[in-house]
Design a protein around this motif. Structure first.
Motif, PDB file in Angstrom:
ATOM      1  N   MET A   1      38.835 -20.257  47.368  1.00  0.00           N
ATOM      2  CA  MET A   1      37.932 -20.127  46.235  1.00  0.00           C
ATOM      3  C   MET A   1      36.490 -20.290  46.717  1.00  0.00           C
ATOM      4  O   MET A   1      36.169 -21.219  47.446  1.00  0.00           O
ATOM      5  N   GLU A   2      35.617 -19.393  46.314  1.00  0.00           N
ATOM      6  CA  GLU A   2      34.210 -19.437  46.698  1.00  0.00           C
ATOM      7  C   GLU A   2      33.465 -20.491  45.897  1.00  0.00           C
ATOM      8  O   GLU A   2      33.753 -20.724  44.736  1.00  0.00           O
ATOM      9  N   ASN A   3      32.492 -21.077  46.551  1.00  0.00           N
ATOM     10  CA  ASN A   3      31.642 -22.039  45.866  1.00  0.00           C
ATOM     11  C   ASN A   3      30.322 -21.336  45.539  1.00  0.00           C
ATOM     12  O   ASN A   3      29.407 -21.309  46.348  1.00  0.00           O
ATOM     13  N   ASN A   4      30.245 -20.721  44.388  1.00  0.00           N
ATOM     14  CA  ASN A   4      29.040 -20.004  43.960  1.00  0.00           C
ATOM     15  C   ASN A   4      28.124 -20.950  43.208  1.00  0.00           C
ATOM     16  O   ASN A   4      28.544 -21.633  42.283  1.00  0.00           O
ATOM     17  N   THR A   5      26.889 -20.977  43.634  1.00  0.00           N
ATOM     18  CA  THR A   5      25.900 -21.745  42.903  1.00  0.00           C
ATOM     19  C   THR A   5      24.854 -20.785  42.376  1.00  0.00           C
ATOM     20  O   THR A   5      24.415 -19.881  43.083  1.00  0.00           O
ATOM     21  N   TYR A   6      24.484 -20.976  41.152  1.00  0.00           N
ATOM     22  CA  TYR A   6      23.525 -20.103  40.504  1.00  0.00           C
ATOM     23  C   TYR A   6      22.300 -20.908  40.113  1.00  0.00           C
ATOM     24  O   TYR A   6      22.409 -22.017  39.611  1.00  0.00           O
ATOM     25  N   ASN A   7      21.144 -20.323  40.353  1.00  0.00           N
ATOM     26  CA  ASN A   7      19.902 -20.949  39.947  1.00  0.00           C
ATOM     27  C   ASN A   7      19.494 -20.329  38.613  1.00  0.00           C
ATOM     28  O   ASN A   7      19.031 -19.194  38.573  1.00  0.00           O
ATOM     29  N   ILE A   8      19.694 -21.065  37.543  1.00  0.00           N
ATOM     30  CA  ILE A   8      19.364 -20.562  36.217  1.00  0.00           C
ATOM     31  C   ILE A   8      17.859 -20.688  36.021  1.00  0.00           C
ATOM     32  O   ILE A   8      17.292 -21.775  36.168  1.00  0.00           O
ATOM     33  N   PRO A   9      17.171 -19.568  35.724  1.00  0.00           N
ATOM     34  CA  PRO A   9      15.719 -19.634  35.577  1.00  0.00           C
ATOM     35  C   PRO A   9      15.308 -20.435  34.343  1.00  0.00           C
ATOM     36  O   PRO A   9      16.013 -20.457  33.337  1.00  0.00           O
ATOM     37  N   LYS A  10      14.180 -21.105  34.454  1.00  0.00           N
ATOM     38  CA  LYS A  10      13.634 -21.870  33.332  1.00  0.00           C
ATOM     39  C   LYS A  10      12.763 -20.921  32.518  1.00  0.00           C
ATOM     40  O   LYS A  10      11.631 -20.629  32.888  1.00  0.00           O
ATOM     41  N   MET A  11      13.313 -20.398  31.438  1.00  0.00           N
ATOM     42  CA  MET A  11      12.610 -19.457  30.582  1.00  0.00           C
ATOM     43  C   MET A  11      11.920 -20.228  29.460  1.00  0.00           C
ATOM     44  O   MET A  11      12.535 -21.060  28.800  1.00  0.00           O
ATOM     45  N   MET A  12      10.628 -19.945  29.290  1.00  0.00           N
ATOM     46  CA  MET A  12       9.842 -20.659  28.294  1.00  0.00           C
ATOM     47  C   MET A  12       9.050 -19.669  27.452  1.00  0.00           C
ATOM     48  O   MET A  12       8.667 -18.601  27.920  1.00  0.00           O
ATOM     49  N   THR A  13       8.782 -20.050  26.207  1.00  0.00           N
ATOM     50  CA  THR A  13       7.945 -19.230  25.337  1.00  0.00           C
ATOM     51  C   THR A  13       6.478 -19.426  25.732  1.00  0.00           C
ATOM     52  O   THR A  13       6.147 -20.316  26.514  1.00  0.00           O
ATOM     53  N   VAL A  14       5.628 -18.607  25.166  1.00  0.00           N
ATOM     54  CA  VAL A  14       4.189 -18.707  25.445  1.00  0.00           C
ATOM     55  C   VAL A  14       3.684 -20.097  25.081  1.00  0.00           C
ATOM     56  O   VAL A  14       2.955 -20.733  25.847  1.00  0.00           O
ATOM     57  N   ARG A  15       4.072 -20.598  23.934  1.00  0.00           N
ATOM     58  CA  ARG A  15       3.605 -21.924  23.493  1.00  0.00           C
ATOM     59  C   ARG A  15       4.126 -23.038  24.385  1.00  0.00           C
ATOM     60  O   ARG A  15       3.424 -24.017  24.637  1.00  0.00           O
ATOM     61  N   GLN A  16       5.352 -22.904  24.860  1.00  0.00           N
ATOM     62  CA  GLN A  16       5.898 -23.924  25.753  1.00  0.00           C
ATOM     63  C   GLN A  16       5.146 -23.950  27.078  1.00  0.00           C
ATOM     64  O   GLN A  16       4.864 -25.017  27.609  1.00  0.00           O
ATOM     65  N   VAL A  17       4.819 -22.773  27.612  1.00  0.00           N
ATOM     66  CA  VAL A  17       4.044 -22.711  28.857  1.00  0.00           C
ATOM     67  C   VAL A  17       2.660 -23.303  28.621  1.00  0.00           C
ATOM     68  O   VAL A  17       2.166 -24.091  29.434  1.00  0.00           O
ATOM     69  N   ALA A  18       2.030 -22.963  27.514  1.00  0.00           N
ATOM     70  CA  ALA A  18       0.701 -23.485  27.204  1.00  0.00           C
ATOM     71  C   ALA A  18       0.736 -25.010  27.051  1.00  0.00           C
ATOM     72  O   ALA A  18      -0.212 -25.695  27.444  1.00  0.00           O
ATOM     73  N   ALA A  19       1.826 -25.543  26.529  1.00  0.00           N
ATOM     74  CA  ALA A  19       1.947 -26.990  26.334  1.00  0.00           C
ATOM     75  C   ALA A  19       2.005 -27.743  27.668  1.00  0.00           C
ATOM     76  O   ALA A  19       1.694 -28.934  27.714  1.00  0.00           O
ATOM     77  N   THR A  20       2.347 -27.060  28.758  1.00  0.00           N
ATOM     78  CA  THR A  20       2.369 -27.712  30.070  1.00  0.00           C
ATOM     79  C   THR A  20       0.961 -27.938  30.594  1.00  0.00           C
ATOM     80  O   THR A  20       0.769 -28.704  31.527  1.00  0.00           O
ATOM     81  N   GLY A  21      -0.022 -27.236  30.025  1.00  0.00           N
ATOM     82  CA  GLY A  21      -1.404 -27.357  30.480  1.00  0.00           C
ATOM     83  C   GLY A  21      -1.736 -26.414  31.618  1.00  0.00           C
ATOM     84  O   GLY A  21      -2.834 -26.448  32.162  1.00  0.00           O
ATOM     85  N   LEU A  22      -0.799 -25.556  31.983  1.00  0.00           N
ATOM     86  CA  LEU A  22      -1.006 -24.618  33.087  1.00  0.00           C
ATOM     87  C   LEU A  22      -2.079 -23.588  32.755  1.00  0.00           C
ATOM     88  O   LEU A  22      -2.997 -23.365  33.543  1.00  0.00           O
ATOM     89  N   LEU A  23      -1.965 -22.978  31.600  1.00  0.00           N
ATOM     90  CA  LEU A  23      -2.923 -21.986  31.104  1.00  0.00           C
ATOM     91  C   LEU A  23      -2.998 -22.108  29.594  1.00  0.00           C
ATOM     92  O   LEU A  23      -2.014 -22.471  28.955  1.00  0.00           O
ATOM     93  N   PRO A  24      -4.123 -21.748  28.993  1.00  0.00           N
ATOM     94  CA  PRO A  24      -4.200 -21.734  27.536  1.00  0.00           C
ATOM     95  C   PRO A  24      -3.344 -20.592  26.969  1.00  0.00           C
ATOM     96  O   PRO A  24      -3.108 -19.579  27.635  1.00  0.00           O
ATOM     97  N   GLU A  25      -2.908 -20.769  25.746  1.00  0.00           N
ATOM     98  CA  GLU A  25      -2.058 -19.779  25.080  1.00  0.00           C
ATOM     99  C   GLU A  25      -2.715 -18.400  25.041  1.00  0.00           C
ATOM    100  O   GLU A  25      -2.060 -17.387  25.293  1.00  0.00           O
ATOM    101  N   SER A  26      -4.007 -18.355  24.763  1.00  0.00           N
ATOM    102  CA  SER A  26      -4.700 -17.067  24.675  1.00  0.00           C
ATOM    103  C   SER A  26      -4.701 -16.345  26.022  1.00  0.00           C
ATOM    104  O   SER A  26      -4.555 -15.124  26.085  1.00  0.00           O
TER     105      SER A  26
END
Length: 65
Positions: A1-26
């Motif tokens: 049996m293979e040991n498959n590991t998957y990296n599930i991407p962290k998908m975020m909405t525009v507002r969630q990304v803006a809430a991190t302080g990385l970039l403003p929503e606009s």
């Protein structure tokens, strides 16, 4: 049996990304409109792969003035 590991991407909405302080929503919405960052859409809602966005921003080169 293979040991498959998957990296599930962290998908975020525009507002969630803006809430991190990385970039403003606009700014995020402008980059999406200009197709400078990729997103997956569900209806009108954009989901951004946060890890890819961080890598894109980390690898930016300064604009020549």
């Amino acid at each position: 049996m293979e040991n498959n590991t998957y990296n599930i991407p962290k998908m975020m909405t525009v507002r969630q990304v803006a809430a991190t302080g990385l970039l403003p929503e606009s700014a995020i919405r402008r980059l999406l409109r200009e197709k400078k960052i990729a997103a997956v859409y569900s209806g009108n809602k954009a989901f951004i792969n946060f890890d890819i966005l961080c890598n894109q921003l980390a690898n930016l080169t300064p604009a020549a003035v």
